[in-house]
Design an enzyme around this catalytic site. Structure first.
Site, PDB file in Angstrom:
ATOM      1  N   HIS A 108       2.071  -3.920   4.201  1.00  0.00           N
ATOM      2  CA  HIS A 108       0.930  -3.232   3.568  1.00  0.00           C
ATOM      3  C   HIS A 108      -0.345  -4.076   3.578  1.00  0.00           C
ATOM      4  O   HIS A 108      -1.415  -3.574   3.247  1.00  0.00           O
ATOM      5  CB  HIS A 108       1.260  -2.867   2.116  1.00  0.00           C
ATOM      6  CG  HIS A 108       2.379  -1.882   1.986  1.00  0.00           C
ATOM      7  ND1 HIS A 108       2.366  -0.662   2.632  1.00  0.00           N
ATOM      8  CD2 HIS A 108       3.552  -1.929   1.299  1.00  0.00           C
ATOM      9  CE1 HIS A 108       3.489  -0.003   2.349  1.00  0.00           C
ATOM     10  NE2 HIS A 108       4.218  -0.758   1.552  1.00  0.00           N
ATOM     11  N   HIS A 147       7.972   3.250   3.257  1.00  0.00           N
ATOM     12  CA  HIS A 147       6.530   3.413   3.030  1.00  0.00           C
ATOM     13  C   HIS A 147       5.762   3.200   4.337  1.00  0.00           C
ATOM     14  O   HIS A 147       6.200   2.473   5.224  1.00  0.00           O
ATOM     15  CB  HIS A 147       6.048   2.395   1.983  1.00  0.00           C
ATOM     16  CG  HIS A 147       6.756   2.510   0.667  1.00  0.00           C
ATOM     17  ND1 HIS A 147       7.767   1.640   0.300  1.00  0.00           N
ATOM     18  CD2 HIS A 147       6.609   3.389  -0.336  1.00  0.00           C
ATOM     19  CE1 HIS A 147       8.211   1.991  -0.909  1.00  0.00           C
ATOM     20  NE2 HIS A 147       7.530   3.047  -1.316  1.00  0.00           N
TER      21      HIS A 147
HETATM   22 ZN   LIG Z   1       8.602  -0.062   1.327  1.00  0.00          ZN
END
Ligand SMILES: [Zn+2]
Length: 323
Positions: A108, A147
């Site tokens: 991320h 994600h």
């Molecule tokens: Zn994740």
């Protein structure tokens, strides 16, 4: 942070499991700290210095869920350095598969933003080192964390030498990773976003590997395959709603191992998420087994999700268009 899902017990669980199983016969190697110069292959100097200075000042919150503790700079720099060392070993021909199981996760982290428990983008650092330092022409990153790998996407979205294929549960945090997002400029088509519905499991993931990942990878012809190996798509994960089992991860790893062998590209996995320590430990072990040669790749079932994704990506990757 006490009670935070991304915490030291994750690695303790993994290492305890692997210790019990003799590390599955794998060679263990040190994870040296990445220098600021190496981190700056994918992050701005301001970001690298900012994380270091916050750690040195005793740490603090970056956002409501992302913390930079007193030792976090060091931990994140070692996580990135371990992934980079793995890329070096793989491209030097010292092994055909590797697994960098460190924390915090990285996918991320954007060039100048730490978020989602991630400070430095370890897999992006490994890919950049492969290209800038080791002479790789093309690196494929497959991200199967539940994600969206927004940081990896942000770092490489305008490049055609790093192909990102990222599979994520649709509509969950961070909200990016829509199918229409395909990269930009020279990188158009080199970002492949595959959102999958809540409840997706074995059939969806195996069919995506078969119908999308394998043909696109074959056409791209990478020198190195890196896997953003998050295990939060596991059925028991507390943060998401997909339905993979540890055995499924092992089967996925076996498919990627065979793909790498077919393309002559070594395969390196980099740990991302996974927040049920027992499911995480099981899944890392089965993934290492699959990478290491256990299990033949299974025949993938047909799914609507994979058929639709294949049709979509065939615009850029005609090989995915054949049925
Ligand atoms: Zn994740």
């Amino acid at each position: 942070m006490p009670g935070h899902p991304e915490s030291p017990p994750r690695l303790v669980a993994i290492e305890r499991r692997l210790e019990e199983e003799g590390w599955l016969g794998w060679e263990r190697r040190p994870a040296p700290e990445a220098s600021a110069e190496v981190l700056e292959l994918v992050h701005t100097p301001r970001h690298v210095a900012g994380i270091r200075e916050l750690s040195e000042a005793g740490g603090g919150a970056i956002d409501v869920e992302t913390y930079d503790g007193p030792n976090s700079y060091r931990a994140a720099a070692h996580a990135a350095g371990g992934a980079a060392a793995m890329a070096r070993a793989l491209l030097a021909g010292e092994a055909t598969v590797g697994f960098s199981a460190l924390r915090p996760p990285g996918h991320h982290a954007e060039p100048e933003v730490a978020m989602g428990f991630c400070l430095f983008n370890s897999i992006a650092v490994a890919a950049a080192v492969a290209i800038d330092e080791l002479g790789a022409s093309r690196v494929l990153i497959l991200d199967w964390d539940v994600h969206h790998g927004n940081g990896t996407e942000a770092i490489f979205r305008d490049r055609d030498d790093v192909l990102l294929i990222t599979i994520q549960q649709e509509l969950i945090w961070p909200g990016t990773g829509l199918a229409e997002d395909v990269g930009e400029d020279r990188g158009e088509g080199f970002t492949v976003n595959i959102p999958v519905p809540e409840g997706s499991g074995h059939d969806v993931f195996l069919s995506l590997l078969d119908r999308v990942v394998a043909p696109v990878a074959g056409e791209f012809a990478p020198d190195l395959i890196l896997v953003s190996a998050g295990f939060d798509a596991h059925l028991e994960d507390p943060l998401a709603g997909l339905a993979l089992t540890a055995e499924d991860f092992g089967q996925m790893a076996a498919v990627v191992r065979e793909l790498g062998a077919r393309l002559g590209a070594p395969v390196g996995a980099v740990l991302e998420g996974g927040y049920s320590p027992s499911a995480l430990a099981d899944s890392v072990a089965t993934t290492m087994r699959g990478l290491g040669g256990a299990g033949d790749p299974v025949t993938a079932p047909e799914t609507e999700v994979a058929a639709a994704a294949a049709e979509r990506v065939a615009r850029f990757w005609p090989a995915a268009g054949g049925s």
